[in-house]
Design an enzyme around this catalytic site. Structure first.
Site, PDB file in Angstrom:
ATOM      1  N   CYS A 178       1.713  -6.572  -4.432  1.00  0.00           N
ATOM      2  CA  CYS A 178       0.393  -6.343  -5.033  1.00  0.00           C
ATOM      3  C   CYS A 178       0.456  -5.694  -6.409  1.00  0.00           C
ATOM      4  O   CYS A 178      -0.583  -5.446  -7.018  1.00  0.00           O
ATOM      5  CB  CYS A 178      -0.444  -5.460  -4.098  1.00  0.00           C
ATOM      6  SG  CYS A 178      -0.706  -6.225  -2.491  1.00  0.00           S
TER       7      CYS A 178
ATOM      8  N   CYS B 107       3.120  -1.359  -3.747  1.00  0.00           N
ATOM      9  CA  CYS B 107       3.905  -2.334  -2.997  1.00  0.00           C
ATOM     10  C   CYS B 107       4.203  -3.549  -3.884  1.00  0.00           C
ATOM     11  O   CYS B 107       3.353  -3.968  -4.683  1.00  0.00           O
ATOM     12  CB  CYS B 107       3.124  -2.806  -1.780  1.00  0.00           C
ATOM     13  SG  CYS B 107       2.661  -1.505  -0.629  1.00  0.00           S
TER      14      CYS B 107
ATOM     15  N   CYS C 188      -6.531   1.654  -2.812  1.00  0.00           N
ATOM     16  CA  CYS C 188      -6.042   1.132  -1.533  1.00  0.00           C
ATOM     17  C   CYS C 188      -6.770   1.755  -0.341  1.00  0.00           C
ATOM     18  O   CYS C 188      -6.600   1.303   0.790  1.00  0.00           O
ATOM     19  CB  CYS C 188      -4.543   1.377  -1.408  1.00  0.00           C
ATOM     20  SG  CYS C 188      -4.105   3.123  -1.432  1.00  0.00           S
TER      21      CYS C 188
ATOM     22  N   CYS D 129      -4.587  -4.952   5.192  1.00  0.00           N
ATOM     23  CA  CYS D 129      -3.166  -4.621   5.037  1.00  0.00           C
ATOM     24  C   CYS D 129      -3.009  -3.158   4.640  1.00  0.00           C
ATOM     25  O   CYS D 129      -2.210  -2.417   5.229  1.00  0.00           O
ATOM     26  CB  CYS D 129      -2.544  -5.545   3.988  1.00  0.00           C
ATOM     27  SG  CYS D 129      -0.757  -5.408   3.847  1.00  0.00           S
ATOM     28  N   CYS D 130      -3.798  -2.709   3.652  1.00  0.00           N
ATOM     29  CA  CYS D 130      -3.726  -1.301   3.241  1.00  0.00           C
ATOM     30  C   CYS D 130      -4.169  -0.372   4.368  1.00  0.00           C
ATOM     31  O   CYS D 130      -3.630   0.723   4.525  1.00  0.00           O
ATOM     32  CB  CYS D 130      -4.603  -1.066   2.013  1.00  0.00           C
ATOM     33  SG  CYS D 130      -3.934  -1.697   0.462  1.00  0.00           S
TER      34      CYS D 130
END
Ligand code: SF4
Length: 231
Positions: free
Chosen positions: A205, A202, A227, A120-121
């Protein structure tokens, strides 16, 4: 047959500084005020320099625009920021008239935060930063040695994985001096800081102040601390 493989956004380029020059700069700047470091970076790289910020505050922005009001300020809009963070950005725009560049993930970037945070990162932060830094020679980041234990040896000047010069003007700045500067300059703060958030990223998280391991800041139940954008 023609090679149809897409060209990577960023290819590693020869570093603009040798390792000996980087070492000498780190020695020179270890006790320097961040403004001295930023002045050097602006002088050395001019328009090939930009700044990245997550808008937890405007400490680095305040220092940098005092040296170069036109410096490009990069914000990685993952699409998953707190409303308070976007409001901090808006207030910073009003105060500083920023030369802002907002970089967003590809529309096809999957929402993987619940199952694969690394991926995702990579899609929502690392790839957009690669795009923002394409064609640059150097960038400023707000990393500090006292952010967390994993950053305790953060250099002031380094070469990143792209071969770009990464400058961390705040890395060695004593917290007491940074706080005094922030108060004197009345910098723009993300209101979540006053609510006790240890680190603001975000929303899926970021650890809430009431969470059991809130002091870790991000990624509950994981040893992750970075990240990937600072490699
Ligand atoms: S911090 Fe979380 S939501 Fe944001 S890009 Fe990384 S995994 Fe995704």
């Amino acid at each position: 047959m023609a090679n149809t493989t897409a060209t990577p956004v960023l290819l590693r380029r020869p570093a603009a500084l040798t390792s000996a020059e980087v070492a000498a700069l780190n020695g020179r700047f270890e006790a320097a005020h961040p403004t001295e470091v930023i002045c050097w970076a602006v002088e050395a790289f001019g328009d090939d320099l930009c700044l990245t910020t997550s808008f937890s505050d405007t400490l680095l922005v305040d220092l940098a625009v005092a040296v170069d009001p036109d410096i490009e300020v990069v914000f990685l809009d993952t699409g998953l920021h707190f409303a308070e963070t976007l409001d901090t950005l808006r207030r910073a725009m009003v105060r500083y008239e920023l030369h802002l560049r907002v970089e967003r993930p590809d529309e096809s970037a999957p929402d993987l935060f619940a199952v694969a945070t690394e991926a995702c990162c990579a899609a929502r932060k690392v790839a957009p930063l690669d795009r923002a830094l394409a064609g640059r020679r150097a960038w400023l980041s707000g990393m500090r040695r006292d952010d967390h234990a994993g950053r305790s040896d953060t250099p002031i000047v380094q070469i990143d994985r792209r071969g770009l010069v990464k400058v961390n003007p705040l890395a060695a700045w004593p917290a007491s001096e940074a706080e005094a500067y922030a108060t004197e300059r009345d910098i723009v703060l993300n209101p979540l800081i006053a609510e006790g958030y240890a680190s603001i990223g975000c929303w899926p998280c970021t650890q809430r102040p009431t969470d059991d391991d809130a002091r870790s800041g991000r990624w509950a139940g994981s040893t992750r601390q970075e990240c990937g954008i600072h490699r």
